[in-house]
Enzyme design. Structure first.
Site, mmCIF file in Angstrom:
data_model
loop_
_atom_site.group_PDB
_atom_site.id
_atom_site.type_symbol
_atom_site.label_atom_id
_atom_site.label_comp_id
_atom_site.label_asym_id
_atom_site.label_seq_id
_atom_site.Cartn_x
_atom_site.Cartn_y
_atom_site.Cartn_z
ATOM 1 C CB ILE A 55 37.975 37.621 36.896
ATOM 2 C CG1 ILE A 55 38.279 39.008 37.134
ATOM 3 C CG2 ILE A 55 38.928 37.022 36.928
ATOM 4 C CD1 ILE A 55 38.789 39.538 38.658
ATOM 5 C CB SER A 97 45.636 42.084 34.390
ATOM 6 O OG SER A 97 44.922 42.885 34.039
ATOM 7 C CB VAL A 139 40.439 44.085 33.203
ATOM 8 C CG1 VAL A 139 40.041 45.238 33.722
ATOM 9 C CG2 VAL A 139 41.840 43.954 32.359
ATOM 10 C CD GLU A 140 44.930 40.291 30.739
ATOM 11 O OE1 GLU A 140 45.212 39.141 30.294
ATOM 12 O OE2 GLU A 140 45.892 41.259 30.480
ATOM 13 C CG MET A 141 43.975 35.318 34.394
ATOM 14 S SD MET A 141 45.134 34.133 33.993
ATOM 15 C CE MET A 141 44.796 32.668 34.919
#
Length: 323
Positions: free
Chosen positions: A81, A121, A123-125
């Protein structure tokens, strides 16, 4: 130095190398915890592509796992993101359901658990909690109906668990078949003599010890730099999950399916070239230096593992309005 290079110049075509027992397993995808349900697969396909499942609506599973590009994004490391860069290379989602675990550090056992981990997460979604996931989907009338159809006995069918389950149901159908699979099934004419020779080199040099099983990998965890230290020591690997010191620099062994199409390579995405990757594996994992003929033969064999997923199955769906 080569134990087989001398035979490369022979005029006589090599015979097909015998498959070791661990490679003679059938090419089947293990059944999920619940039987595959077309309603769940259809729902999972939509959610896999829907950025409404991310904190800022700017990332989906398909952002990193681009199905038309062999299930990964071709970047050295993933981007989550707000364009925030991750520290590890995106593994391909194709054929991943058969692996011993998911992620380079194996922190998720199944693709269902992997989907939930990615959703939450930071650092992901970046979804902060289950409530955020449920709220995002509850504002889409078609999703409300589809979850009720997929989970008719659940009092609250929209849940983080069920989201992971339906995405996993879709991902379990992301399988590929290649000339290598035909060879494994007994069709020794599926590979050329040179490709068979590459497989012989791969076995004789010891690569088969880690890259075994129907997916030619994905079945174990191994230390990156087993003989000579891995150049990049910043990522400590599985020890960050297990807190067990022998797991320092240990990562999941990737599958070699579609390997020539899924660079950059390794957990850190540090190598873009497949030939360089082959040489590095031989040196750091086995302590040997391959000659050019060996490298090229292995690469030719690896190319036989390229297989296209069903284009209808991976077609990008039209997402429902709302939200």
């Amino acid at each position: 130095m080569s134990i087989v290079a001398a035979s490369f110049g022979c005029a006589t075509a090599p015979t097909a190398p015998a498959l070791p027992p661990e490679l003679q397993a059938p090419q089947t995808v293990p059944e999920p915890v619940l039987p595959q349900d077309p309603r769940r697969v259809a729902l999972g396909r939509l959610l896999f592509h829907d950025a409404r499942l991310s904190k800022n609506g700017d990332a989906s599973c398909s952002s990193c796992h681009v199905l038309a590009d062999y299930g990964m994004d071709a970047h050295a490391t993933s981007t989550g993101i707000e364009g925030e860069g991750g520290r590890r290379n995106t593994p391909s989602v194709l054929n991943a359901a058969t692996h011993i675990a998911q992620f380079w550090d194996g922190r998720a056992v199944t693709v269902e658990a992997q989907a939930v981990d990615a959703l939450t997460s930071p650092v992901e979604m970046g979804m902060p909690n289950e409530r955020a996931v449920v709220d995002a989907l509850s504002h889409v009338p078609q999703y409300v109906e589809m979850f009720h159809q997929a989970y008719p006995t659940d009092e609250h069918p929209i849940s983080l668990h069920n989201v992971g389950e339906v995405i996993g149901a879709f991902e379990r159908g992301l399988v590929t078949q290649s000339r290598w699979d035909k060879y494994m099934a007994g069709d020794h004419e599926a590979l050329t003599p040179r490709e068979k020779q590459g497989f012989s080199v791969f076995m004789q040099r010891g690569c088969i010890v880690c890259h075994a099983g129907p997916q030619v990998g994905g079945t174990s965890f191994q230390k990156a730099g087993a003989v000579y230290p891995w150049p990049n020591q910043q990522d400590r690997g599985r020890v960050e999950i297990t807190h067990f010191e022998p797991d320092r620099m240990v990562f999941k062994v990737p599958s070699l399916k579609n390997i020539v199409e899924t660079g950059p390579y390794f957990h850190d995405g540090s190598v873009a070239n497949i030939e360089t990757a082959i040489r590095m594996m031989a040196f750091h994992q086995l302590g040997i230096e391959l000659v050019d003929d060996e490298v090229y033969a292995i690469e030719m064999w690896m190319r036989t593992m390229t297989g296209e997923p069903d284009p209808n199955y991976i077609a990008t769906p039209e997402l429902p309005p709302g939200g």
